[in-house]
Design an enzyme around this catalytic site. Structure first.
Site, mmCIF file in Angstrom:
data_model
loop_
_atom_site.group_PDB
_atom_site.id
_atom_site.type_symbol
_atom_site.label_atom_id
_atom_site.label_comp_id
_atom_site.label_asym_id
_atom_site.label_seq_id
_atom_site.Cartn_x
_atom_site.Cartn_y
_atom_site.Cartn_z
ATOM 1 N N ARG A 362 4.934 19.467 -4.497
ATOM 2 C CA ARG A 362 3.470 19.406 -4.600
ATOM 3 C C ARG A 362 2.871 20.796 -4.363
ATOM 4 O O ARG A 362 1.889 21.178 -4.989
ATOM 5 C CB ARG A 362 2.884 18.391 -3.614
ATOM 6 N N GLU A 416 -9.042 5.613 -8.301
ATOM 7 C CA GLU A 416 -7.892 6.065 -9.084
ATOM 8 C C GLU A 416 -7.965 5.605 -10.540
ATOM 9 O O GLU A 416 -7.712 6.383 -11.470
ATOM 10 C CB GLU A 416 -6.582 5.563 -8.461
ATOM 11 N N HIS A 478 2.870 3.062 1.344
ATOM 12 C CA HIS A 478 2.574 4.308 0.649
ATOM 13 C C HIS A 478 3.815 4.950 0.030
ATOM 14 O O HIS A 478 3.717 6.028 -0.557
ATOM 15 C CB HIS A 478 1.915 5.298 1.609
#
Length: 670
Positions: A362, A416, A478
């Site tokens: 990331r 989202e 998650h």
């Protein structure tokens, strides 16, 4: 003509006659196909007539005119409304034969409008609410380009037809909220308030105050009779004068308007009227022409409407030709990359080889963006309220897109699905390249928009971080497990899981160049070593998979891996090589691109030796590359809450586990 219909016709006889052309063609096409949705086109025909006749800026002879108004049919089941309008106004590829072949294989007139099938179809619609959210993205693109290039080149409206279903869907509320927050004053929604759903009256499931809801979200709201053409036209005119808020025009309509026994009922929604009711409806409307025929005077009037914008379009072309921004604007609309882009990629590659980066992918994504974004002024970034985690904000894409100023970074909030659909709308609008971030696990929320970007063939870029159990303590809610498998199942979607900083840059480069295929980057929270250290210009990730390391002579074993697990495979291969084994490590950042390679290349990379796959995700799907799921080191259930390194040990995704699996496989006991 029944008295109630005559009263509506008297409000604007010319407009009523034009609307009847839409109604008749819609009835005929649905009857011929023996399937379809006649009720909504019959109910919205008057509003469509008001929009096209009195307001819409377009030229049917130049359907790709960049400064045309956009029209989105969010309730896409009413597709014959759009197809009729395109035919009547003279779009060359929407012939009467296309209407005759409605819903037939190979026709441009699919059951729901499909982007790319015919000019004038601005986006694919059908899954309710998404067209609305696409339109929000179109209005955002218009505002961003207008701020950059000025009103001489960019100054148009986005119009949306929608019904109760679009407003009931959750994405509808995401679109309402975002558009109101951003004050998208050039977004105008025509709400077909017919109070009917498939299950019957809307009262069985829907009782809210729609105008009140939109007012509360910062919208300008108008209400009118949807069968009063002058009233609808006046409402549109007022909406165009409101520049600081998007506008909802709530129009009371009758589904199946004109059908003697089915009008106003659910039976007019999703099936042909039937020969007897169709004939009776035409009689009630005063329509005497044969099926698929339009009286010459009305056809000529519609064609004149389609040609009316020709002068404005030519004036615009003259302004473009004289503009100092002509080259840049034309490049953007043509979806061509700027001249300095290749040099930016080369410089970014050289920097990584000069100073290797041992970072999370990331972070590597942010590094890539920092290098490439200055060369790409068309980039518009954003995140669904996870900027600090997705690392999607960089100096060149830092100005906030707000009500006051259309900057290059959008705070989408916790929306989202709305974010993904809006980005699709930006793409179909043209002139910008959108990317947006969230956690990979929340790709589930955005999935249908991801699917539609793939179906439409538009290059939306999804930045999905925290790609495995490696996100750690947030736990299984998650931690994505099945997500890579489900995303890889979507046709025409590049699902990338890069192994290091070099592959991440390469995947970004592919995504930016791929204007006909969306890309999804699955990126890690935890750090990984840079595995590619030898300088070179070739984008190896573009092959989908390649031999990253080769140990020993010959090949006794092949280790296949993606993302953070590639470094584990390298560690295991080194251990096995110390025992004298020949081991190849194959990094597979993109299954889709690998499958597109020649068979000879794929065979060379995979080899004929036994194979083990390693991925901290579901083992499902890997049997296309290994003999059985027993040969996959991955997840066979959900994750857990804990530090990443503890989770990898707990779930057996380690160097030691790979070595043990290799020993068992090569000894015949695996």
């Amino acid at each position: 003509m029944p008295q109630a219909i005559a009263a509506k016709a008297a409000l604007d006889p010319g407009g009523f006659a034009l609307a009847n052309c839409i109604r008749a063609l819609s009835i005929d096409a649905v009857e011929a196909a023996k399937s379809g949705h006649p009720g909504a086109p019959m109910g919205m025909a008057d509003a469509a007539t008001a929009l096209f006749r009195d307001h819409l800026k377009f030229d049917a002879s130049a359907p790709d005119w960049p400064d045309r108004d956009r029209v989105v049919l969010s309730n896409g089941h009413a597709s014959m409304l759009l197809y009729s309008l395109l035919h009547l106004t003279g779009y060359a590829d929407m012939t009467i034969e296309e209407l005759r072949n409605f819903r037939q294989l190979g026709a441009r007139t699919a059951g729901h409008p499909e982007y790319g099938h015919a000019k004038g179809i601005e986006t694919t619609t059908g899954p309710l609410g998404q067209g609305f959210a696409n339109a929000v993205g179109m209005a955002m693109a218009e505002r961003a380009l207008g701020a950059e290039f000025g009103a001489d080149l960019v100054d148009h409206h986005t119009y949306v037809f929608l019904g109760d279903g679009c407003l009931q869907e959750g994405i509808g509320q995401e679109a309402i909220s975002l558009a109101g927050h951003l004050g998208l004053g050039k977004l105008i929604v025509l709400y077909d308030d017919n109070q009917i759903t498939i299950d019957g009256p809307t009262s069985v499931s829907f009782s809210e105050d729609v105008p009140g809801r939109l007012r509360a979200c910062g919208w300008h709201v108008l209400e009118c009779d949807g069968h009063d053409v002058p009233a609808v036209s006046a409402a549109i005119a007022e909406a165009k004068r409101e520049t600081g808020k998007p506008t909802l025009i709530a129009m009371k309509t009758t589904i199946g308007f004109g059908a003697p026994s089915k009008a106003g009922t659910a039976s007019a929604h999703g099936s042909p009227l039937g020969a007897e009711e169709a004939a009776a409806a035409k009689a009630a409307l005063g329509w005497e022409a044969a099926p698929f025929e339009v009286p010459a005077d009305l056809a000529a009037e519609w064609r004149a409407i389609g040609a009316r914008g020709g002068a404005a379009r030519k004036d615009w072309e003259a302004r473009l030709a004289a503009s100092s921004d002509r080259a840049e604007f034309s490049r953007r609309i043509a979806r061509e990359l700027p001249g300095g882009y290749d040099a930016a990629v080369a410089q970014a590659r050289a920097a990584l080889f000069a100073e290797p980066q041992n970072i999370a992918t990331r972070k590597a994504s942010q590094v890539a963006l920092e290098a490439l974004a200055p060369a790409l002024p068309e980039l518009i970034g954003g995140s669904a309220d996870l900027t600090g985690s997705n690392l999607t904000r960089v100096p060149a894409v830092d100005s906030q897109f707000s009500r006051q100023e259309p900057g290059r970074y959008v705070g989408y909030g916790v929306r989202e699905f709305g974010m993904a659909a809006a980005m699709n709308g930006m793409n179909t609008h043209g002139g910008v390249i959108p990317y947006g971030g969230t956690f990979l696990v929340f790709s589930d929320y955005a999935r249908n928009a991801i699917r539609l970007s793939a179906l439409m063939g538009v290059g939306t870029i999804y930045v999905m971080t925290h790609d495995s159990i490696g996100l750690g303590e947030d736990g299984p809610t998650h931690q994505p497990v099945e997500h890579l498998t489900s995303l890889r199942a979507i046709p025409n979607l590049y699902t990338f899981r890069p192994a290091d900083a070099v592959e991440t840059l390469e995947c970004w480069d592919i995504a930016i160049r791929s204007r006909g295929t969306p890309s999804l980057l699955a990126l890690s929270r935890q750090g990984v070593p840079q595995l590619r250290l030898e300088a070179g210009d070739e984008n190896l990730s573009a092959k989908g998979a390649y031999v990253l390391r080769s140990y020993g002579e010959g090949r006794d074993l092949t280790l296949l891996a993606t993302g953070t697990e590639v470094s584990l495979a390298v560690e295991a291969a080194e251990t096995l090589a110390e025992r004298g084994l020949g081991v190849a490590v194959v990094s597979m950042p993109s299954w889709e691109l690998f499958e597109a390679q020649p068979a000879e290349y794929r065979a060379e990379v995979l080899g004929s030796a036994p194979r083990i796959a390693v991925e901290a995700a579901s083992t499902y799907g890997w049997t296309r590359y290994v003999a059985s799921e027993a040969d996959v080191i991955g997840m066979r259930g959900f994750g857990a809450s804990g530090p990443a390194e503890d989770l990898y040990r707990s779930f057996g995704i380690t160097r030691e586990a790979i070595v043990a699996k290799a020993d068992a496989l090569l000894s015949g006991q695996g």
